[in-house]
Design an enzyme around this catalytic site. Structure first.
Site, PDB file in Angstrom:
ATOM      1  N   ASP A 141       0.772  -1.211   0.146  1.00  0.00           N
ATOM      2  CA  ASP A 141      -0.132  -0.034  -0.100  1.00  0.00           C
ATOM      3  C   ASP A 141       1.001   1.139  -0.035  1.00  0.00           C
ATOM      4  O   ASP A 141       2.119   1.157   0.139  1.00  0.00           O
ATOM      5  CB  ASP A 141      -0.915  -0.194   1.192  1.00  0.00           C
ATOM      6  CG  ASP A 141      -0.164  -0.058   2.374  1.00  0.00           C
ATOM      7  OD1 ASP A 141       0.766   0.419   2.655  1.00  0.00           O
ATOM      8  OD2 ASP A 141      -0.914  -0.815   3.462  1.00  0.00           O
TER       9      ASP A 141
ATOM     10  N   ASP B  70       8.722   4.662  13.385  1.00  0.00           N
ATOM     11  CA  ASP B  70       9.163   3.755  14.243  1.00  0.00           C
ATOM     12  C   ASP B  70      10.756   3.309  13.722  1.00  0.00           C
ATOM     13  O   ASP B  70      11.610   3.488  14.754  1.00  0.00           O
ATOM     14  CB  ASP B  70       8.203   2.496  14.166  1.00  0.00           C
ATOM     15  CG  ASP B  70       7.688   2.099  12.851  1.00  0.00           C
ATOM     16  OD1 ASP B  70       7.989   2.645  11.731  1.00  0.00           O
ATOM     17  OD2 ASP B  70       6.844   1.220  12.774  1.00  0.00           O
TER      18      ASP B  70
ATOM     19  N   ASP C 196       1.550   5.186   1.585  1.00  0.00           N
ATOM     20  CA  ASP C 196       1.309   6.185   2.622  1.00  0.00           C
ATOM     21  C   ASP C 196       1.705   7.405   2.042  1.00  0.00           C
ATOM     22  O   ASP C 196       2.842   7.528   1.620  1.00  0.00           O
ATOM     23  CB  ASP C 196       1.987   5.773   3.753  1.00  0.00           C
ATOM     24  CG  ASP C 196       1.527   4.302   4.149  1.00  0.00           C
ATOM     25  OD1 ASP C 196       0.342   4.107   4.606  1.00  0.00           O
ATOM     26  OD2 ASP C 196       2.186   3.359   3.994  1.00  0.00           O
TER      27      ASP C 196
HETATM   28  P1  ATP Z   1       3.262  -2.240   5.478  1.00  0.00           P
HETATM   29  O1  ATP Z   1       2.143  -1.135   4.953  1.00  0.00           O
HETATM   30  O2  ATP Z   1       4.115  -2.915   4.309  1.00  0.00           O
HETATM   31  O3  ATP Z   1       2.887  -3.193   6.319  1.00  0.00           O
HETATM   32  P2  ATP Z   1       4.396   0.195   6.408  1.00  0.00           P
HETATM   33  O4  ATP Z   1       5.933   0.350   6.891  1.00  0.00           O
HETATM   34  O5  ATP Z   1       3.872   0.958   5.192  1.00  0.00           O
HETATM   35  O6  ATP Z   1       4.298  -1.275   6.033  1.00  0.00           O
HETATM   36  P3  ATP Z   1       2.153   1.068   7.569  1.00  0.00           P
HETATM   37  O7  ATP Z   1       1.423   0.509   8.814  1.00  0.00           O
HETATM   38  O8  ATP Z   1       1.624   1.189   6.367  1.00  0.00           O
HETATM   39  O9  ATP Z   1       3.420   0.334   7.746  1.00  0.00           O
HETATM   40  O10 ATP Z   1       2.544   2.525   8.156  1.00  0.00           O
HETATM   41  C1  ATP Z   1       3.168   3.530   7.211  1.00  0.00           C
HETATM   42  C2  ATP Z   1       4.183   4.105   8.292  1.00  0.00           C
HETATM   43  O11 ATP Z   1       3.912   5.034   9.209  1.00  0.00           O
HETATM   44  C3  ATP Z   1       5.348   3.276   8.319  1.00  0.00           C
HETATM   45  O12 ATP Z   1       6.149   3.121   7.681  1.00  0.00           O
HETATM   46  C4  ATP Z   1       6.002   4.111   9.776  1.00  0.00           C
HETATM   47  O13 ATP Z   1       6.835   4.984   9.138  1.00  0.00           O
HETATM   48  C5  ATP Z   1       4.821   4.649  10.319  1.00  0.00           C
HETATM   49  N1  ATP Z   1       4.204   3.898  11.284  1.00  0.00           N
HETATM   50  C6  ATP Z   1       3.118   2.788  11.221  1.00  0.00           C
HETATM   51  N2  ATP Z   1       2.870   2.498  12.447  1.00  0.00           N
HETATM   52  C7  ATP Z   1       3.746   3.188  13.393  1.00  0.00           C
HETATM   53  C8  ATP Z   1       4.000   2.920  14.667  1.00  0.00           C
HETATM   54  N3  ATP Z   1       3.101   2.090  15.475  1.00  0.00           N
HETATM   55  N4  ATP Z   1       4.651   3.807  15.178  1.00  0.00           N
HETATM   56  C9  ATP Z   1       5.500   4.679  14.403  1.00  0.00           C
HETATM   57  N5  ATP Z   1       5.431   4.841  13.163  1.00  0.00           N
HETATM   58  C10 ATP Z   1       4.547   3.960  12.566  1.00  0.00           C
HETATM   59 MG    MG Z   2       1.862   1.099   4.221  1.00  0.00          MG
END
Ligand code: ATP
Ligand code: MG
Length: 390
Positions: free
Chosen positions: A37, A113, A39
């Site tokens: 996805d 994170d 962001d």
């Molecule tokens: P994926 O979508 O592949 O699971 P992602 O890294 O994009 O991985 P998301 O949950 O979509 O994870 O979150 C997008 C971004 O938001 C992350 O890459 C991170 O920078 C931030 N983020 C998400 N959850 C947290 C958290 N619990 N604490 C701090 N930052 C977060």
């Molecule tokens: Mg994501």
């Protein structure tokens, strides 16, 4: 890069705002993976995002962001935040209860994170923006928390689950600081709402790396925090995780209900063995007990329950009810479950093989197979004059 995400950015730019791609999509592309996805991070406040995009809504109470919908595609848009601020509400354990501390792009990077999750891409200048040495960690293939690890994991203990998930997905190593804090963070997971943990459970085990993740956590507090009654030495769980990964890789459907059935099986079997009349239904009791940690939606709980209940019938093979059993809506799942059990329980292998060949027969062949089964021992009934004429 996703054209819908780029459209979000262009529209925000057209309204005078800065907007960048961030997070998993940049990380995954740089690792040669297809992002799941996209962001977007922006300096536009949430109510502005809501106003600009008609098909958007604000979600999340603890941590509000906007979802912008393009058909079936969902773009997550978040406003730049600060990592340290009076507007972040913590509990006594340091966990963030509410974060509405908006800030600058640079501040936003530090509240994320892991360093590899804090890379931004500006589609206008085609530049990657890295305030946290994320590119260096990407090259070294390491998962490193931004800032003080103990503080960051206390702020949001779910980060320990995310760390394990990303390490396995990317084949990266966890920083030693993170490994050292596994038990401490696992203990903190009990403060996380069970509904959020269900979402994380799906991401951990229904994304194609379930077996490796389970192997990494099964002897740690993380597994105990998620599935307190699950036996860490269960071969069935490992076999089911592997099977789920293979199904995902072959594009077959998977349901969380099946893994729930597997993870709670021993608990159910123990309760069923102990059950005395008048007691709680063992399946119900097993599922209710699990709800304290992970809120399993009812339909998946029902799926697990039906898969368990059918086990005994598959093993008994009562000739009279076999045709009906083979039509049961949980027959397939029940059979798959039985086969996995048989992998580690030789007593079941004859039965699993029997069902497997039963399904390959035509109607006449199935009839023969049923005929050849030993007749079940009828329980002796009290003689009933009218019925016992034959
Ligand atoms: P994926 O979508 O592949 O699971 P992602 O890294 O994009 O991985 P998301 O949950 O979509 O994870 O979150 C997008 C971004 O938001 C992350 O890459 C991170 O920078 C931030 N983020 C998400 N959850 C947290 C958290 N619990 N604490 C701090 N930052 C977060
Ligand atoms: Mg994501």
């Amino acid at each position: 890069m996703d054209k819908d995400a780029l459209d979000v950015i262009h529209q925000l730019n057209a309204h005078g705002y800065t907007a960048l791609l961030v997070g998993g999509c940049i990380r995954d592309v740089l690792c040669g993976l297809t992002p799941k996805d996209f962001d977007v991070a922006t300096d536009a406040p949430l109510d502005e995002i809501k106003r600009i995009f008609r098909r958007s809504r604000i979600i999340g109470r603890r941590f509000p962001i906007a979802h912008v919908r393009y058909g079936r595609n969902l773009i997550e848009v978040s406003t730049f935040r600060q990592s340290v601020s009076d507007n972040i509400e913590h509990d006594a354990q340091g966990m963030i209860l509410r974060d509405e501390a908006f800030g600058t792009l640079q501040e936003d990077a530090f509240r994320r994170d892991f360093s590899v999750n804090a890379l931004y891409f500006d589609p206008n200048s085609k530049e990657i923006i890295d305030y946290v040495n994320g590119l260096a960690d990407l090259a070294k293939r390491r998962i490193r928390l931004i800032g003080e690890p103990a503080v960051r994991l206390a702020e949001d203990p779910v980060r320990i689950l995310r760390a394990v998930r990303f390490a396995n997905k990317l084949n990266f190593t966890l920083d030693e600081d993170i490994v050292d804090l596994i038990e401490d963070s696992a203990a903190r997971l009990q403060a996380i709402p069970p509904a959020r943990l269900f979402d994380e459970f799906l991401k951990l085990f229904l994304n194609g790396n379930g077996e490796a993740i389970w192997q990494q956590i099964r002897h740690t507090g993380i597994a105990r925090a998620l599935f307190p009654t699950c036996n860490p030495n269960s071969d069935l769980v490992v076999a089911a995780m592997r099977n789920t990964d293979e199904r995902i890789k072959s594009g077959l459907s998977v349901t969380p209900g099946f893994l729930i059935a597997v993870l709670l099986w021993e608990d159910f079997a123990a309760r069923a063995a102990e059950a005395v009349t008048g007691d709680d239904d063992p399946a119900f009791a097993t599922l209710r007990n699990q709800q304290h940690t992970i809120a399993v939606p009812r339909r998946f709980g029902t799926f697990a329950k039906e898969t368990w209940i059918i086990q005994e019938r598959l093993i008994k093979r009562n000739p009279r009810t076999i045709p009906r059993l083979a039509q049961h809506k949980r027959f397939r799942a029940g059979f798959d479950f039985l086969c996995l059990r048989a992998e580690s329980d030789p007593a079941l292998s004859e039965c699993a093989a029997w069902w497997s060949s039963f399904q390959e027969q035509d109607e006449a062949g199935q009839y023969d197979m049923i005929e050849q089964l030993p007749k079940p021992q009828r329980k002796r009934r009290r003689r009933n004059k009218r019925r016992s004429t034959s």
